[in-house]
Design a protein around this motif. Structure first.
Motif, PDB file in Angstrom:
ATOM      1  N   GLU A  19      -3.037  30.819  39.172  1.00 27.57           N
ATOM      2  CA  GLU A  19      -1.905  31.632  38.746  1.00 27.57           C
ATOM      3  C   GLU A  19      -1.626  31.216  37.304  1.00 27.57           C
ATOM      4  N   ILE A  20      -1.963  32.092  36.362  1.00 25.83           N
ATOM      5  CA  ILE A  20      -1.741  31.755  34.959  1.00 25.83           C
ATOM      6  C   ILE A  20      -0.325  32.184  34.589  1.00 25.83           C
ATOM      7  N   PRO A  21       0.525  31.211  34.216  1.00 30.94           N
ATOM      8  CA  PRO A  21       1.906  31.582  33.925  1.00 30.94           C
ATOM      9  C   PRO A  21       1.977  32.521  32.727  1.00 30.94           C
ATOM     10  N   ARG A  22       2.893  33.490  32.775  1.00 39.67           N
ATOM     11  CA  ARG A  22       2.989  34.467  31.692  1.00 39.67           C
ATOM     12  C   ARG A  22       3.593  33.821  30.445  1.00 39.67           C
ATOM     13  N   ASN A  23       3.268  34.459  29.329  1.00 39.76           N
ATOM     14  CA  ASN A  23       3.868  34.049  28.057  1.00 39.76           C
ATOM     15  C   ASN A  23       3.727  32.561  27.756  1.00 39.76           C
ATOM     16  N   THR A  24       2.599  32.007  28.101  1.00 42.19           N
ATOM     17  CA  THR A  24       2.365  30.621  27.727  1.00 42.19           C
ATOM     18  C   THR A  24       1.205  30.594  26.736  1.00 42.19           C
ATOM     19  N   GLY A  25       1.179  29.555  25.944  1.00 37.47           N
ATOM     20  CA  GLY A  25       0.064  29.384  25.023  1.00 37.47           C
ATOM     21  C   GLY A  25      -0.539  28.032  25.312  1.00 37.47           C
ATOM     22  N   ASP A  26      -0.997  27.387  24.251  1.00 35.23           N
ATOM     23  CA  ASP A  26      -1.586  26.069  24.446  1.00 35.23           C
ATOM     24  C   ASP A  26      -0.549  24.978  24.266  1.00 35.23           C
ATOM     25  N   PHE A  27       0.648  25.368  23.791  1.00 35.98           N
ATOM     26  CA  PHE A  27       1.730  24.424  23.528  1.00 35.98           C
ATOM     27  C   PHE A  27       2.184  23.765  24.830  1.00 35.98           C
ATOM     28  N   ARG A  28       1.906  22.478  24.973  1.00 36.75           N
ATOM     29  CA  ARG A  28       2.235  21.802  26.219  1.00 36.75           C
ATOM     30  C   ARG A  28       2.107  20.301  26.093  1.00 36.75           C
ATOM     31  N   LEU A  29       2.658  19.604  27.081  1.00 37.67           N
ATOM     32  CA  LEU A  29       2.470  18.160  27.193  1.00 37.67           C
ATOM     33  C   LEU A  29       1.657  17.917  28.458  1.00 37.67           C
ATOM     34  N   MET A  30       0.696  17.021  28.370  1.00 32.72           N
ATOM     35  CA  MET A  30      -0.087  16.672  29.561  1.00 32.72           C
ATOM     36  C   MET A  30      -0.128  15.165  29.696  1.00 32.72           C
ATOM     37  N   ASN A  31      -0.025  14.661  30.910  1.00 28.57           N
ATOM     38  CA  ASN A  31      -0.128  13.216  31.078  1.00 28.57           C
ATOM     39  C   ASN A  31      -1.595  12.821  31.241  1.00 28.57           C
ATOM     40  N   ARG A  32      -1.826  11.535  31.347  1.00 32.98           N
ATOM     41  CA  ARG A  32      -3.197  11.027  31.386  1.00 32.98           C
ATOM     42  C   ARG A  32      -4.027  11.651  32.500  1.00 32.98           C
ATOM     43  N   ARG A  33      -3.377  11.827  33.672  1.00 34.92           N
ATOM     44  CA  ARG A  33      -4.109  12.366  34.818  1.00 34.92           C
ATOM     45  C   ARG A  33      -4.602  13.789  34.535  1.00 34.92           C
ATOM     46  N   ALA A  34      -3.734  14.595  33.917  1.00 29.61           N
ATOM     47  CA  ALA A  34      -4.116  15.968  33.585  1.00 29.61           C
ATOM     48  C   ALA A  34      -5.176  15.980  32.480  1.00 29.61           C
ATOM     49  N   ILE A  35      -5.043  15.060  31.522  1.00 30.84           N
ATOM     50  CA  ILE A  35      -6.035  14.984  30.439  1.00 30.84           C
ATOM     51  C   ILE A  35      -7.408  14.663  31.021  1.00 30.84           C
ATOM     52  N   ASP A  36      -7.436  13.650  31.897  1.00 34.37           N
ATOM     53  CA  ASP A  36      -8.723  13.247  32.469  1.00 34.37           C
ATOM     54  C   ASP A  36      -9.341  14.357  33.299  1.00 34.37           C
ATOM     55  N   ALA A  37      -8.502  15.147  33.954  1.00 33.23           N
ATOM     56  CA  ALA A  37      -9.019  16.272  34.736  1.00 33.23           C
ATOM     57  C   ALA A  37      -9.630  17.302  33.794  1.00 33.23           C
ATOM     58  N   LEU A  38      -8.907  17.598  32.738  1.00 30.98           N
ATOM     59  CA  LEU A  38      -9.361  18.628  31.806  1.00 30.98           C
ATOM     60  C   LEU A  38     -10.660  18.227  31.112  1.00 30.98           C
ATOM     61  N   ILE A  39     -10.797  16.930  30.833  1.00 33.51           N
ATOM     62  CA  ILE A  39     -11.999  16.447  30.147  1.00 33.51           C
ATOM     63  C   ILE A  39     -13.245  16.731  30.996  1.00 33.51           C
ATOM     64  N   GLN A  40     -13.054  16.787  32.309  1.00 25.26           N
ATOM     65  CA  GLN A  40     -14.213  17.016  33.171  1.00 25.26           C
ATOM     66  C   GLN A  40     -14.687  18.464  33.189  1.00 25.26           C
ATOM     67  N   LEU A  41     -13.863  19.379  32.711  1.00 22.19           N
ATOM     68  CA  LEU A  41     -14.275  20.783  32.712  1.00 22.19           C
ATOM     69  C   LEU A  41     -15.052  21.060  31.426  1.00 22.19           C
ATOM     70  N   ARG A  42     -16.369  21.136  31.551  1.00 24.81           N
ATOM     71  CA  ARG A  42     -17.196  21.245  30.338  1.00 24.81           C
ATOM     72  C   ARG A  42     -17.755  22.643  30.128  1.00 24.81           C
ATOM     73  N   GLU A  43     -17.201  23.668  30.786  1.00 23.13           N
ATOM     74  CA  GLU A  43     -17.808  24.983  30.607  1.00 23.13           C
ATOM     75  C   GLU A  43     -17.736  25.459  29.162  1.00 23.13           C
ATOM     76  N   LYS A  44     -18.752  26.250  28.790  1.00 21.54           N
ATOM     77  CA  LYS A  44     -18.848  26.716  27.404  1.00 21.54           C
ATOM     78  C   LYS A  44     -17.823  27.793  27.124  1.00 21.54           C
ATOM     79  N   HIS A  45     -17.621  28.661  28.084  1.00 19.85           N
ATOM     80  CA  HIS A  45     -16.678  29.745  27.871  1.00 19.85           C
ATOM     81  C   HIS A  45     -15.312  29.238  28.269  1.00 19.85           C
ATOM     82  N   ARG A  46     -14.564  28.858  27.255  1.00 16.17           N
ATOM     83  CA  ARG A  46     -13.329  28.143  27.537  1.00 16.17           C
ATOM     84  C   ARG A  46     -12.114  29.020  27.344  1.00 16.17           C
ATOM     85  N   PHE A  47     -11.566  29.438  28.445  1.00 17.64           N
ATOM     86  CA  PHE A  47     -10.310  30.145  28.398  1.00 17.64           C
ATOM     87  C   PHE A  47      -9.263  29.107  28.777  1.00 17.64           C
ATOM     88  N   MET A  48      -8.699  28.454  27.738  1.00 14.87           N
ATOM     89  CA  MET A  48      -7.893  27.256  27.981  1.00 14.87           C
ATOM     90  C   MET A  48      -6.706  27.479  28.920  1.00 14.87           C
TER      91      MET A  48
END
Ligand code: UDP
Ligand code: MG
Length: 322
Positions: free
Chosen positions: A163-192
């Motif tokens: 569920e992609i929240p409406r009216n959001t951009g990349d502006f956000r805060l992420m903690n270490r756990r979320a950062i480490d999760a995101l680092i594992q997603l290495r797909e080339k086509h990146r729809f952040m």
């Protein structure tokens, strides 16, 4: 017994990394740094500010190097060419050392004044991600608002697992756990936006008013936005493929009925040669459907092609830091 209650006070201050992707931002970059520092200087955390120069062709890198020399909290990651904002952010995310990170646009559209709010909300709610949600889109045409709105409707309807929240951009805060999760997603086509939502965990919204650009021009064209929309749809859903088969099925059933009708009519009334109009309409209609379906297939095949090459997402030319 030693005073246990002092443990918290002795604990090292948490480090927060601020990520700013920059592409041809020479007009705003100094102002941007000034704003960020004026805010964070008053906060009880350690900060690391990472500017990613995404292959700018103007003076951005020079200016960033100057900023870095004066401020030891600054790290400048210079990419080997322009890889796009998504890759630039990834380069930053891969290199943060903080306990949390905050992503900001260089043009000050994501107000640095909200940094304390993001951090407070993170601390209060204990969420893994605090994302900025825009209330009004100032300085944007009605057409952009309309298309953006339509896009969220479509993507959330067809992408069933996120569920992609409406009216959001990349502006956000992420903690270490979320950062480490995101680092594992290495797909080339990146729809952040999609990837941010896909990792899950506890995510809360911080609502704010998005300001118009401070200076310079947006790097997005409508063509770019269309590509981004396709990225989102094809990257997070296989519904278009199913729509193609659904059309195929419906049309096959209709043609079967039509065939039966023609056959019976010919047996009863014999052949009447005219029918040119029907034929032309049908041929063009079906060619259209076929091309559309091939196009949809192509979108997915193109993505498979991009992924199987397994190229790195970016190259770093140099990292400037203290
Ligand atoms: N950006 C980037 N690489 C690009 C395009 C943009 O790093 O190829 C950065 C840009 O410098 C800015 C942010 O991404 O900090 C948002 O870009 P922009 O303001 O052009 O987009 P908009 O706010 O219009 O969505
Ligand atoms: Mg902008």
């Amino acid at each position: 017994m030693p005073a246990r209650k002092n443990v918290k006070a002795i604990n090292k201050k948490e480090t927060i990394s601020i990520l700013v992707p920059c592409y041809n931002e020479q007009e705003v970059i100094d102002l941007c740094h000034k704003e960020i520092t004026s805010i964070i200087d008053n906060l009880p955390y350690n900060f690391e500010i990472i500017y990613i120069n995404d292959g700018s062709s103007d003076e951005t890198l020079d200016k960033l190097q100057k900023i870095q020399k004066k401020d030891e909290r600054v790290i400048v990651i210079n990419l080997s060419r322009n890889f796009g904002k998504e890759a630039a952010m990834t380069a930053g995310i891969d290199n943060v050392s903080g306990d949390a990170l905050i992503i900001l646009d260089a043009d000050l559209q994501d107000p640095p004044a909200l940094i304390p709010d993001l951090i407070n909300m993170w601390k209060e709610t204990n969420a893994d991600v605090v994302y900025g949600q825009r209330l009004v889109r100032e300085g944007e045409t009605w057409f952009k608002k309309f298309t953006a709105n339509g896009f969220y409707k479509v993507i959330n309807f067809i992408a069933s697992n996120v569920e992609i929240p409406r009216n959001t951009g990349d502006f956000r805060l992420m903690n270490r756990r979320a950062i480490d999760a995101l680092i594992q997603l290495r797909e080339k086509h990146r729809f952040m936006k999609g990837l941010f939502a896909w990792i899950g965990y506890k995510q809360v919204a911080l609502q704010y008013n998005r300001a118009p650009r401070a200076a310079g021009e947006t790097k997005w064209s409508y063509v770019g936005l269309w590509k981004l929309a396709m990225e989102g749809i094809a990257g997070f859903s296989t519904t278009p493929l199913r729509v193609a088969s659904f059309f195929g099925l419906i049309i096959s059933i209709l043609s079967f009925i039509f065939a039966a009708y023609i056959t019976i009519r010919t047996i009863i009334f014999g052949i009447d040669v005219p029918g040119w109009a029907t034929l032309t309409v049908m041929i063009s209609f079906f060619s259209g459907i076929q091309l559309l379906s091939i196009g949809i297939l192509g979108e997915y095949i193109g993505r498979i092609f991009g992924e199987v090459k397994k190229r790195p997402l970016y190259f770093i030319e140099n990292i400037y830091k203290k």
